[in-house]
Design an enzyme around this catalytic site. Sequence first.
Site, mmCIF file in Angstrom:
data_model
loop_
_atom_site.group_PDB
_atom_site.id
_atom_site.type_symbol
_atom_site.label_atom_id
_atom_site.label_comp_id
_atom_site.label_asym_id
_atom_site.label_seq_id
_atom_site.Cartn_x
_atom_site.Cartn_y
_atom_site.Cartn_z
ATOM 1 N N LYS A 229 0.855 -1.194 0.000
ATOM 2 C CA LYS A 229 0.000 0.000 0.000
ATOM 3 C C LYS A 229 0.889 1.241 0.000
ATOM 4 O O LYS A 229 1.929 1.275 0.672
ATOM 5 C CB LYS A 229 -0.891 -0.037 1.244
ATOM 6 N N SER B 215 -9.502 1.622 2.989
ATOM 7 C CA SER B 215 -8.686 2.382 2.066
ATOM 8 C C SER B 215 -7.626 1.553 1.343
ATOM 9 O O SER B 215 -7.045 2.030 0.376
ATOM 10 C CB SER B 215 -8.001 3.530 2.813
ATOM 11 N N SER C 91 -9.532 -0.491 7.261
ATOM 12 C CA SER C 91 -9.031 -0.368 5.886
ATOM 13 C C SER C 91 -8.384 -1.604 5.277
ATOM 14 O O SER C 91 -8.122 -1.627 4.081
ATOM 15 C CB SER C 91 -8.055 0.791 5.791
HETATM 16 N N1 GLN Z 1 -13.206 3.894 6.800
HETATM 17 C C1 GLN Z 1 -12.198 4.290 7.727
HETATM 18 C C2 GLN Z 1 -11.956 5.785 7.609
HETATM 19 O O1 GLN Z 1 -12.376 6.343 6.623
HETATM 20 C C3 GLN Z 1 -10.975 3.486 7.443
HETATM 21 C C4 GLN Z 1 -9.663 4.148 7.634
HETATM 22 C C5 GLN Z 1 -8.492 3.238 7.675
HETATM 23 O O2 GLN Z 1 -8.540 2.158 8.259
HETATM 24 N N2 GLN Z 1 -7.379 3.720 7.113
HETATM 25 O O3 GLN Z 1 -11.391 6.379 8.481
#
Ligand code: GLN
Length: 485
Positions: free
Chosen positions: A78, A153, A177
């Site tokens: 990532k 994400s 995420s």
């Molecule tokens: N949906 C969560 C957010 O928008 C996920 C974020 C993450 O785990 N990086 O904050």
Amino acid sequence: MPLNELTIKQALEKLDKGEITSVKITKACLDRIAKIDSEINACLTICEQEALQEAEEADKRRAKGEKGGLLGIPYAVKDNILTKGIRTTAGSKILDNYISPFDATVVKKLREAGAVLIAKTNMDEFGHGGSTQNSAYGVVHNPYNKQMVAGGSSGGSAAAVAADMCIFALGTDTGGSIRCPASFCSVAGLKPTYGRNSRYGLMAMTSSTDTPGILAKSSEDTAMVMNVIAGHDTKDASSLDEDVADHLLDIDSDIKGIKIGLPDEYFKEGLDEEVRVKINEAIDKFKEMGAEVLPISLPHTKYSVPVYYIITPSEISSNMARFDGIKYGFSDKEAKSLQEVYLQSRGQGLGTETKRRIMIGTYALSAGYREAYYLKAQKVRTLIKEEMDAALKEVDILLTPVQPTCAYEINAHRGDPLAAYLEDIYVSAASLSGVPALSLPCGFSPKGLPIGMQLIGKRLDESKILNIAHQYQKATDFAQQKPEI
Ligand code: GLN
């Protein structure tokens, strides 16, 4: 079977027997990326030359008698995880030309184990989102249906694994995420215990919940990667100084008699029927396999999204201060004063969702509101954590949905951030509590979209989760199914 479709386990067996080489698997993955990624958009940077060199190096090490580890296995990372000498954007325009000066600890460990880095993957800008629609480099398309999001994400990592562009991938999970895209793309996704894997070299989002983890084709593969990347790191103050057990040691243990808790609050209204059906089938399967299923109550569940969306923007607003147009990344050359450098570089370099979070966080932390919002949220977070730990004393794991729905259409939540935040209802509590959680494929909707279940375990009990997941995967074939692209 094409080499890019192998699991880590299968690839290592063939490599160890000398039936294939790392160069061949690496080329198969690179070919797959070249062939299909224009339709998926999972990869932001492809490290072709470096990967082929690393693969040759791995083949040489193997020729000298070295085996095991992840020697010669191609993987993707990532793009918020630092990779020395390679562009690392975090999905943001502000870091479009940023080259990492060092490796994150998790990457360094993989490098030492001989794994081959082939690509950096697309993501919501700095991890801010749950669908990879907040990337400055375009949305990631779901390999199972290109009209749909891949989740986020870590959407690029999940899609790359699901579409066999790599053998496994690293992601980060701050509030779901890894688990969300794993569930939307039918791969295994592990968010380990907070502090189990080093955060050194991760671009900080919410420092108190950020956790690097794994997206892989099976729970067994996930265990193999954990064996390499887990452990204490003096460079990360929140890293846990605890021994790391071999995650493969008990993976084949019988799960007869294990206790699975079903938190009532995770199965109430809001859960899509097609998801509920598949989760119930998974529960029945576990019963058939001899598990004892018990009802559990986590009454503070309803506060986990509001608490997460106060703590997260607060930490983001502080962590994002470093992107000022001076230290790294994009700097507006037209600016006429220091103030303008800050305003214009951030104004042009950062996307809408990131700006929204900086503003909400700054507000929640400002004098007069800090006690009302941030401190209150921290107190409720403690209650959520205590409740989670108490529930996990009663049972071995909790089984829940990962997302209320299957992957939704691209643009479905456009202009409605709140709707997107509410999708996190089943993933935030494990993040706020710091406990490990895995998303595991458990079926498909009538329209062929993947569905995942979540297994939440006790602190540092990743091995137990992976054992239970592996036994389930041996009894079902969801993980073997492939998208038609
Ligand atoms: N949906 C969560 C957010 O928008 C996920 C974020 C993450 O785990 N990086 O904050």
